[in-house]
Design an enzyme around this catalytic site. Structure first.
Site, PDB file in Angstrom:
ATOM      1  CD  GLU A  76      23.592  43.739  22.399  1.00 41.71           C
ATOM      2  OE1 GLU A  76      24.810  43.248  22.246  1.00 41.71           O
ATOM      3  OE2 GLU A  76      22.779  44.272  22.865  1.00 41.71           O
ATOM      4  CG  PHE A 138      23.111  55.044  31.399  1.00 44.89           C
ATOM      5  CD1 PHE A 138      24.563  55.099  31.709  1.00 44.89           C
ATOM      6  CD2 PHE A 138      22.017  54.502  31.347  1.00 44.89           C
ATOM      7  CE1 PHE A 138      24.577  53.541  31.726  1.00 44.89           C
ATOM      8  CE2 PHE A 138      21.976  53.054  32.070  1.00 44.89           C
ATOM      9  CZ  PHE A 138      24.391  52.983  32.285  1.00 44.89           C
ATOM     10  CD  GLN A 139      22.948  50.968  28.709  1.00 45.60           C
ATOM     11  OE1 GLN A 139      21.643  51.511  28.136  1.00 45.60           O
ATOM     12  NE2 GLN A 139      23.630  50.209  29.349  1.00 45.60           N
ATOM     13  CE  LYS A 188      12.792  54.043  28.569  1.00 43.33           C
ATOM     14  NZ  LYS A 188      13.422  53.696  29.082  1.00 43.33           N
ATOM     15  CG  MET A 509      44.363  32.909   6.653  1.00 46.20           C
ATOM     16  SD  MET A 509      44.280  31.665   5.266  1.00 46.20           S
ATOM     17  CE  MET A 509      43.105  31.114   4.646  1.00 46.20           C
TER      18      MET A 509
HETATM   19  C1  LIG Z   1      37.326  39.581  13.902  1.00 48.12           C
HETATM   20  C2  LIG Z   1      38.248  39.325  13.422  1.00 48.12           C
HETATM   21  N1  LIG Z   1      39.869  39.021  14.015  1.00 48.12           N
HETATM   22  C3  LIG Z   1      40.635  38.388  13.434  1.00 48.12           C
HETATM   23  C4  LIG Z   1      40.628  38.491  12.076  1.00 48.12           C
HETATM   24  C5  LIG Z   1      42.660  37.891  11.438  1.00 48.12           C
HETATM   25  N2  LIG Z   1      42.005  35.813  11.139  1.00 48.12           N
HETATM   26  C6  LIG Z   1      41.525  36.111   9.540  1.00 48.12           C
HETATM   27  S1  LIG Z   1      41.577  34.498   9.781  1.00 48.12           S
HETATM   28  C7  LIG Z   1      42.331  33.990  11.520  1.00 48.12           C
HETATM   29  C8  LIG Z   1      42.321  33.191  11.657  1.00 48.12           C
HETATM   30  C9  LIG Z   1      40.819  32.245  12.416  1.00 48.12           C
HETATM   31  O1  LIG Z   1      41.532  31.150  12.641  1.00 48.12           O
HETATM   32  P1  LIG Z   1      40.628  29.540  12.625  1.00 48.12           P
HETATM   33  O2  LIG Z   1      39.123  29.697  13.085  1.00 48.12           O
HETATM   34  O3  LIG Z   1      40.799  27.806  13.893  1.00 48.12           O
HETATM   35  O4  LIG Z   1      40.742  29.446  11.715  1.00 48.12           O
HETATM   36  P2  LIG Z   1      41.411  28.452  10.854  1.00 48.12           P
HETATM   37  O5  LIG Z   1      42.720  29.132  10.116  1.00 48.12           O
HETATM   38  O6  LIG Z   1      42.509  27.449  11.940  1.00 48.12           O
HETATM   39  O7  LIG Z   1      41.125  27.662   9.992  1.00 48.12           O
HETATM   40  C10 LIG Z   1      42.801  35.560  11.785  1.00 48.12           C
HETATM   41  C11 LIG Z   1      42.688  35.862  13.173  1.00 48.12           C
HETATM   42  C12 LIG Z   1      39.463  38.445  11.271  1.00 48.12           C
HETATM   43  N3  LIG Z   1      38.978  37.958  10.220  1.00 48.12           N
HETATM   44  N4  LIG Z   1      38.422  38.569  11.609  1.00 48.12           N
END
Ligand SMILES: Cc1ncc(C[n+]2csc(CCOP(=O)(O)OP(=O)(O)O)c2C)c(N)n1
Length: 623
Positions: A76, A138-139, A188, A509
């Site tokens: 979803e 449920f749910q 529902k 990042m």
């Molecule tokens: C759902 C979620 N969890 C954690 C983060 C924290 N976060 C921001 S950027 C990042 C790294 C992203 O890694 P990647 O997809 O490999 O991209 P890159 O930065 O290497 O280009 C994280 C963990 C987030 N923004 N969203």
């Protein structure tokens, strides 16, 4: 990719909603049939969803609908982001559907995402039978309660007679004023019981009257400030795209000759190639844009919200600037930064009125010397910053691919009109910097919530909404592992989107912050073996887990790997030529590349770093 800034998607208005029109004769049907009829009547054509017990009655009449296409997702969350991508690419309301409980709670992230980025979305959820609500059935999950802080509005419907009116109101609320997500949670029994359907329903939203027409006195005040400014900046956000005001913005910019900066959500509102464009402001903004705001004596904020990623440390943001703040949402004005001239209104109307008022100042010879001459001193400074600190990157010495180079070439080789959806992380910032966006609705991303996993499903939704445009998802290897299952949805539904996985083997990042602020202690950011932290394995990134090429092929896509800069163009061109299936390219890039410029979190924009160890020198004479 270049194209003139024309044809911004027009925000969709529901086709019928208020009284006064001739109502159709009542027809007997079930609540579920009435829901599908209402969706058809408001102009919905696509629903992204996944069924379950509570919403099941609605899925039966959906089979008979000629106007509604349902796309069965694999999760979803994918439905929610796909509906968002569809909405952002088309300007229409995106629609997603889920069952009660876990189906509905899986929508919470995309709802929060759409809320932060003001995306018009209607989420229809099944709820347990009204008699069971509150019994931990449920749910059962109280999705209205759960989603209240992250939606523009929500409705719980327990009476079939209320379904058409609620659908009409939900679409109206989602798409008018400041757009946003609306949940319609239907029990529902309401879906199952008999009712009569008439259209249009009489809607009743007494407290909801978004102001779109700006106050003329405020407009005149703003025009006076522009006329007297010496160092103005037009600070443009996503609201300008949402209101379809890009044409008006270009006229205003060229009339005033003021520099323009577009936020991450505003990219495409003003052509990147325009000589007055300074680039993006904020944490990873260009030195010219960040510094222009810091040194400005007037900021004209148009559909932008002084987000902390733009302002940096708020108490030192743009200390010399007066502020004109125009926004459709009065709650945004003065929230983070006090406005000298607040203007509540739709960006398109505000900018159109500003053009007239600034022209009147010019005709009445009300322009100050600087404005009259087109701010030559200001442009001299701005041009010096642009020339001294342009965006750029180094190619890795070991001959491996630079991530920026991959993204830049994807942009340069993209067919006219290509749409890009990014994940969240370094690749997102590089995609913002190194692809040239010259038209609206060509850049989709999760700006406010920063949702990893957004790109693939959003690109799916965008491609469904704009089947004739090429759609590239630029994703990180971390993000891709969150929602890549929607490539199965894309493959089975004949949606040939393209995905570039910028595979640096890390949560890049976060790793960048560890490099800069945690003494290069890489705790839990490495995505290949030995990834729990500590010493990096000596053997390098030999084991591919998962192997994205095999994964892509297993999901019905074409999978390609690219590690060699000499193959880069050929691989991108091959992907561009494939239009019968989704394509995934696993670009193995150097892991140490960093995003620059950067304002470290919590610091002042005055401390922007152009590159590692490179602090711009603006001199004292420029205040
Ligand atoms: C759902 C979620 N969890 C954690 C983060 C924290 N976060 C921001 S950027 C990042 C790294 C992203 O890694 P990647 O997809 O490999 O991209 P890159 O930065 O290497 O280009 C994280 C963990 C987030 N923004 N969203």
């Amino acid at each position: 990719m270049t194209e003139q800034a024309t044809g911004a998607p027009k925000p969709q208005q529901p086709r019928a909603r208020t009284g006064g029109q001739q109502q159709s004769a009542p027809v007997e049907m079930t609540g579920a049939q009435s829901l599908i009829r209402a969706l058809e009547e408001v102009g919905a054509d696509t629903v992204f969803g996944l069924p379950g017990g509570a919403i099941l009655p609605a899925y039966d009449p959906m089979m008979d609908s000629s106007g509604l296409r349902h796309i069965l997702v694999r999760h979803e969350q994918g439905a929610g982001h796909a509906a968002t991508g569809y909405a952002q690419a088309t300007g229409k309301v995106g629609v997603c559907m889920a069952t009660s409980g876990p189906g509905a709670t899986n929508l919470v992230t995309p709802l929060a995402d759409a809320h932060m980025d003001s995306v018009p979305l209607v989420a229809i959820t099944g709820q347990v039978a009204s008699g069971s609500i509150g019994t931990d059935a449920f749910q059962e999950a109280d999705i209205c309660g759960i989603s209240m802080p992250v939606t523009k509005h929500n409705f719980l419907v327990t009476d079939a007679d209320e379904i058409p009116r609620t659908v009409a109101e939900a679409f109206h609320i989602a798409s008018t004023g400041r757009p946003g997500p609306v949940v319609v949670d239907i029990s529902k029994d309401a879906l199952q019981e008999r009712t009569t359907f008439t259209w249009p329903p009489v809607t009743d939203l007494p407290g909801y009257r978004p102001v779109t027409k700006p106050h003329s006195k405020q407009i005149r005040e703003a025009a006076k400030l522009i006329a007297q400014a010496r160092r103005p900046v037009l600070y443009v956000g996503g609201g300008v795209l949402k209101s379809g005001a890009t044409g008006e913005l270009k006229v205003l910019a060229e009339l005033t000759r003021a520099p323009v900066t577009t936020t991450l959500m505003g990219i495409g509102a003003f052509p990147d190639s325009h000589p007055q464009h300074l680039g993006m402001p904020g944490m990873h903004g260009t030195v010219a844009a960040v510094t222009a705001l810091q040194k400005a004596d007037l900021i004209v904020a148009l559909g932008a919200r002084f987000d902390d990623r733009v302002t940096g440390r708020l108490d030192s943001f743009a200390p010399l600037a007066k502020v004109v703040h125009a926004d459709i949402d009065p709650a945004e004005i003065g929230k983070n930064r006090a406005a000298d001239v607040p203007i509540v209104g739709d960006a398109r109307e505000v900018i159109a009125d500003l053009v007239v008022a600034v022209q009147a100042e010019a005709d009445g010879e009300g322009l100050g010397e600087a404005a009259g001459a087109g701010f030559p001193d200001w442009w001299q400074q701005l041009d010096r910053w642009r020339e001294t600190y342009p965006l750029g990157y180094d190619l890795p010495e070991d001959g491996s691919l630079a991530p920026q180079q991959v993204i830049q070439r994807i942009g340069e080789l993209a067919p006219e009109g290509t749409l890009f959806a990014a994940g969240v992380g370094q690749h997102q910032m590089w995609a913002a910097h190194f692809i040239q966006y010259d038209r609206p609705a060509s850049w989709l991303n999760s700006g406010g919530l920063g949702t990893m996993g957004y790109a693939v499903p959003a690109a799916l939704g965008a491609k469904v909404g704009q089947p004739d445009r090429t759609v590239w998802a630029i994703d990180g290897d971390g993000c891709f592992q969150m929602t890549n299952q929607e490539l199965v949805t894309a493959a089975l539904n004949g949606v040939p989107l393209k995905v570039a996985v910028i595979n640096n083997g890390a949560l890049g990042m976060v790793r960048q912050w560890q490099t800069l602020f945690y003494d290069q202690r890489y705790s839990n950011t490495q995505l290949y073996e030995g990834g729990s932290g500590g010493e990096a394995p000596q053997q390098g990134r030999g084991t591919r887990c998962p192997d994205f090429v095999k994964l892509a092929e297993a999901m019905g896509c074409v999978g390609i790997r690219c590690e060699d800069p000499d193959q880069l163009d050929a691989v991108i061109e091959k992907a561009n030529a494939i239009n019968d299936r989704p394509v995934v390219i696993d670009f193995i890039v150097h892991e140490d590349a960093m995003v620059w410029p950067m304002v470290a979190a919590g610091t002042s924009n005055d401390e922007v770093m152009a590159a590692r160890g490179v602090r711009p020198d603006f001199g004292d004479d420029e205040e």
